[in-house]
Design an enzyme around this catalytic site. Structure first.
Site, PDB file in Angstrom:
ATOM      1  N   LYS A 162       0.841  -1.404  -0.215  1.00  0.00           N
ATOM      2  CA  LYS A 162      -0.043   0.359   0.113  1.00  0.00           C
ATOM      3  C   LYS A 162       0.439   1.216  -0.423  1.00  0.00           C
ATOM      4  CE  LYS A 162      -4.662  -1.676   2.182  1.00  0.00           C
ATOM      5  NZ  LYS A 162      -5.767  -1.776   1.866  1.00  0.00           N
ATOM      6  N   LYS A 214      -3.776 -11.475  -6.805  1.00  0.00           N
ATOM      7  CA  LYS A 214      -4.401 -13.310  -5.977  1.00  0.00           C
ATOM      8  C   LYS A 214      -6.450 -13.206  -5.963  1.00  0.00           C
ATOM      9  CE  LYS A 214      -5.427 -11.881  -1.341  1.00  0.00           C
ATOM     10  NZ  LYS A 214      -5.063 -11.796  -0.367  1.00  0.00           N
ATOM     11  N   LYS A 230     -11.324 -10.257  -1.616  1.00  0.00           N
ATOM     12  CA  LYS A 230     -12.338  -9.525  -1.538  1.00  0.00           C
ATOM     13  C   LYS A 230     -12.739  -8.358  -2.320  1.00  0.00           C
ATOM     14  CE  LYS A 230     -12.612 -11.705   2.899  1.00  0.00           C
ATOM     15  NZ  LYS A 230     -11.103 -11.146   3.820  1.00  0.00           N
TER      16      LYS A 230
END
Ligand code: TYM
Length: 329
Positions: free
Chosen positions: A111, A193, A196
């Site tokens: 991030k 990946k 969510k």
């Protein structure tokens, strides 16, 4: 029986990646281990999330645990926020962690590398809280997908550090990963990946997706132009990902699937996988609905909180005494 613990963050709708990397392992191990499975809601607020959404995700997650086959008679299922010892030991673990080691944790590193704004202090210290989650219960094994391995390794280091500094207190935990399916990839970008937080819905299969829509996602999954059905994650990552999904859901070894499809096309393979995913999701949805109809979620969580608290409270008292906190109540 040895103890095992794991948890999932209720930050979005659960994906097939969560099922394959984590939940299916929990179900498999529930007969062999004393298993503690929790909903990591305190981790969920490390990124902004509406209260209403968090509540809904939390209930969905518990219902999906049960629908997937976790048996509350065997497994202690609880909310992290119901057991105050998590936050308490989390603070102690934050004070045992070095800035440098937290800076090396990939989630924070990625991030910051992307220049994301609004990264909270909670996101930075999250791995220390995760260590606390594990160490409170003397869990020997932590079943996770490969993306969480680094965090479990930090928990090991912190446990050793504490034990050396104060005296033997914590069991040193080990990550436990499936051989097939440690990391399920996005159907649209098989280098990423399945997550969510994925923004392209075609890349992710949610456990509560409409089964027909999920079948379409499999049919439109990115593969390659080689046209040969073989398991080669390096050169054919999209195909390898699909074979992995099929293998885990149908419990047929990858080699055997590859053999059956020799000389056949990707379309035919995708049709079979699409059907497998369709059947899996239809069955899960029916069980999920049944769990909600039976209105058992609250009771399961209350029982779980009670059992988890009795273990965690003893541990935190021990830790408090060791670090020099006087306990007056
Ligand atoms: P979370 O919520 O991101 O993911 C939950 C579990 O699902 C696995 N997983 C995957 N496995 C295979 N392929 C994928 N695409 C995939 N995506 C997710 C994760 O590896 C994980 O096992 N920090 C944890 C939650 C947590 C925890 C803990 C776990 C908090 N405290 C203590 C174990 C022990 C997390 O964010 O997982």
């Amino acid at each position: 029986m040895e103890r095992m613990l794991s948890g999932i963050k209720p930050t979005g709708r659960l994906t097939l990646g969560n099922y394959i990397g984590a939940i299916s392992q929990f179900v498999k191990y529930q007969d062999e281990y004393e298993l503690y499975i929790f909903i990591a809601n305190q981790h969920a607020i490390t990124v902004p999330i509406e209260a209403k959404e968090l509540r809904q995700n939390t209930k969905d997650l518990v219902a999906l645990y049960l629908a997937s086959g976790l048996d509350p008679e065997k497994v202690t299922i609880f909310l992290q926020s119901d057991v105050s010892a998590h936050a308490k030991l989390g603070w102690v673990m934050t004070c045992m962690s070095y800035m440098g080691e937290l800076q090396r944790m990939t989630q924070y590193k990625d991030k910051t590398a992307k220049g994301e704004r609004g990264i909270t202090a909670g996101l930075f210290t999250y791995p220390s809280l995760m260590a606390a989650d594990i160490l409170l219960y003397d869990a020997k094994y932590v079943p996770v997908g490969i993306d969480q391995k680094q965090h479990v390794e930090l928990a090991r280091n912190l446990a050793e550090r504490f034990n050396n500094r104060y005296s033997d207190t914590f069991v040193i935990p080990e990550p436990l990963m499936t051989t097939v399916g440690q990391k399920i990839y996005s159907l649209q970008d098989p280098t990423k990946k399945m997550s969510k937080s994925e923004t392209n819905p075609k890349g992710t299969i949610d456990l509560l997706d409409d089964p027909s829509a999920a079948r379409k996602k499999i049919m439109s999954a990115v593969t390659d132009s080689l046209g040969i059905i073989q398991y080669d994650p390096e050169h054919q990552p999209g195909l390898a990902n699909l074979l992995t999904i099929q293998s885990v859901l149908s419990q047929e070894p990858i080699d055997s699937i590859v053999n059956r499809f020799q000389g056949k096309g990707y379309g035919e393979l995708k049709r079979e996988i699409g059907q497998t995913v369709y059947d899996f999701l239809s069955d899960l949805k029916a069980k999920y609905k049944d769990v909600l109809d039976r209105k058992i979620v609250d009771q399961v969580l209350q029982n779980g909180a009670q059992k988890a608290s009795s273990i965690a409270n003893k541990k935190i008292q021990k830790v408090y005494r060791k670090v020099g906190f006087i306990i007056t109540k």
